[in-house]
Design a protein around this motif. Structure first.
Motif, PDB file in Angstrom:
ATOM      1  N   ARG A  89     -16.688 -31.403 -31.359  1.00  0.00           N
ATOM      2  CA  ARG A  89     -17.595 -32.513 -31.028  1.00  0.00           C
ATOM      3  C   ARG A  89     -17.243 -33.775 -31.825  1.00  0.00           C
ATOM      4  N   ARG A 132     -20.087 -22.091 -34.925  1.00  0.00           N
ATOM      5  CA  ARG A 132     -20.768 -23.395 -34.930  1.00  0.00           C
ATOM      6  C   ARG A 132     -19.902 -24.464 -35.585  1.00  0.00           C
ATOM      7  N   ASP A 143     -18.576 -27.837 -33.884  1.00  0.00           N
ATOM      8  CA  ASP A 143     -18.857 -29.132 -34.502  1.00  0.00           C
ATOM      9  C   ASP A 143     -17.572 -29.926 -34.706  1.00  0.00           C
ATOM     10  N   ARG A 144     -16.502 -29.238 -35.066  1.00  0.00           N
ATOM     11  CA  ARG A 144     -15.212 -29.925 -35.229  1.00  0.00           C
ATOM     12  C   ARG A 144     -14.740 -30.512 -33.910  1.00  0.00           C
TER      13      ARG A 144
END
Length: 343
Positions: free
Chosen positions: A297, A290, A294-295
């Motif tokens: 995104r 995750r 997230d990085r």
């Protein structure tokens, strides 16, 4: 072996690279589901042919531009702007912006990390399905679609052509691209592929980058540290409308409980045994996955590009259609003039 592959379906790609496409060309993008949608183009374009999109320079078209003083003998009196003329007491004409064709170029990552999947389609074929869907959504009068296929050892260019037949030929060529084996020799990276896309295609248009955005050997999870491809993507977005399509397999974000397994990186020599029956170990892996997504995104948001995440366990046409509808609303808000100001 053939019987075992048939029983496993696309999941056999976890054990060994696929031997061909996991979906036929006819199922990549159902045109009937896309007829009522259209991908909004918000940037002004350069071009040579008449099309349906706003051009970069004044010329014959349907969209009005700024008013300027009338030049006797040079300007057409039929373009006279009588409202401005009345306010200024001097004759003014209103220019129009030329309508130009859209040129779309798609960069497809077919490196070994894209070769596998667990839910009916591989990540590589899901990327081609995304290109097919975007191609059908962006097709209008005079528009052209071309592609770059990025392998470990270089990039293959598929020339841009117009028409549905040409788009099908491009998709068929991408599906028939030879599978890159694990740990294949070569030093091509996503950052270099994006740079080559920016260098070779200089005209303004739409650019689509399809990848899992995973760099070999990059284990960084801190979103404040830029991935190696972020700066290249940001430069590409300066002149073009860029759409980043991130393809993800469901088992990359949710590890199953299948006992002790050997995890390998198909692009490096990394391998490690992991006990997925241990809830704590599985929770750590899911948390790291995750954080990794997230990085990606956050980096794509910093780059100023449109971002679609497609998963192998979901309907990609539905996900792209939802993005197109939300992007259309955002584009209309960005390009609405302030209250009391006309275009």
């Amino acid at each position: 072996m053939a019987k075992q592959r048939q029983e496993l379906g696309v999941a056999h790609t976890i054990i060994e690279p696929p031997t061909g496409p996991s979906v036929p060309l006819s199922k990549l993008a159902p045109e009937a589901a896309l007829r009522r949608l259209e991908l909004t183009v918000v940037r002004r374009l350069e071009g040579f042919l008449h099309g349906d999109h706003l051009g970069l320079l004044p010329g014959p078209g349907s969209d009005t531009n700024d008013a300027r003083l009338y030049q006797p003998g040079q300007d057409d009196v039929r373009k006279m702007d009588w409202a401005v003329t009345a306010r200024t007491t001097e004759p003014h004409v209103r220019d129009t912006m030329a309508d130009r064709e859209l040129e779309v170029w798609a960069l497809l990552d077919v490196t070994p990390s894209m070769n596998w999947g667990t839910e009916g389609i591989t990540k590589r074929d899901l990327g081609i399905a995304a290109i097919a869907t975007i191609g059908f959504l962006s097709q209008r009068m005079g528009d052209r679609f071309g592609g770059l296929v990025m392998r470990q050892d270089g990039i293959r260019r598929i020339p841009a052509r117009s028409g549905r037949t040409a788009l099908y030929a491009l998709l068929r060529s991408m599906l028939n691209e030879p599978i890159v084996p694990d740990r294949a020799p070569g030093s091509m990276t996503l950052a270099e592929g994006i740079e080559q896309l920016a260098r070779t295609q200089r005209r303004r248009g739409m650019r689509v980058v399809v990848s899992d955005f995973l760099s070999p050997g990059d284990s960084e999870l801190d979103p404040n540290i830029e991935p190696d491809w972020e700066r290249s993507l940001r430069r590409l977005a300066v002149r073009n409308q860029v759409l980043a399509v991130e393809v993800v397999d469901t088992r990359e974000v949710d590890f199953p409980d299948v006992g002790e397994i050997l995890i390998k990186d198909p692009e490096t020599d990394f391998s490690r045994y992991v006990n997925t029956s241990d809830p704590a170990a599985r929770a750590r892996m899911n948390a790291a996955s995750r954080a990794q997504r997230d990085r990606v995104r956050i980096a794509l948001r910093r780059s100023g590009v449109g971002h679609i995440q497609l998963r192998t366990d979901r309907d990609w046409v539905h996900d792209i259609a939802r993005f197109v509808l939300s992007y259309r609303r955002t584009a209309s808000m960005l390009h609405t003039p302030p209250q009391g100001v006309s275009r």
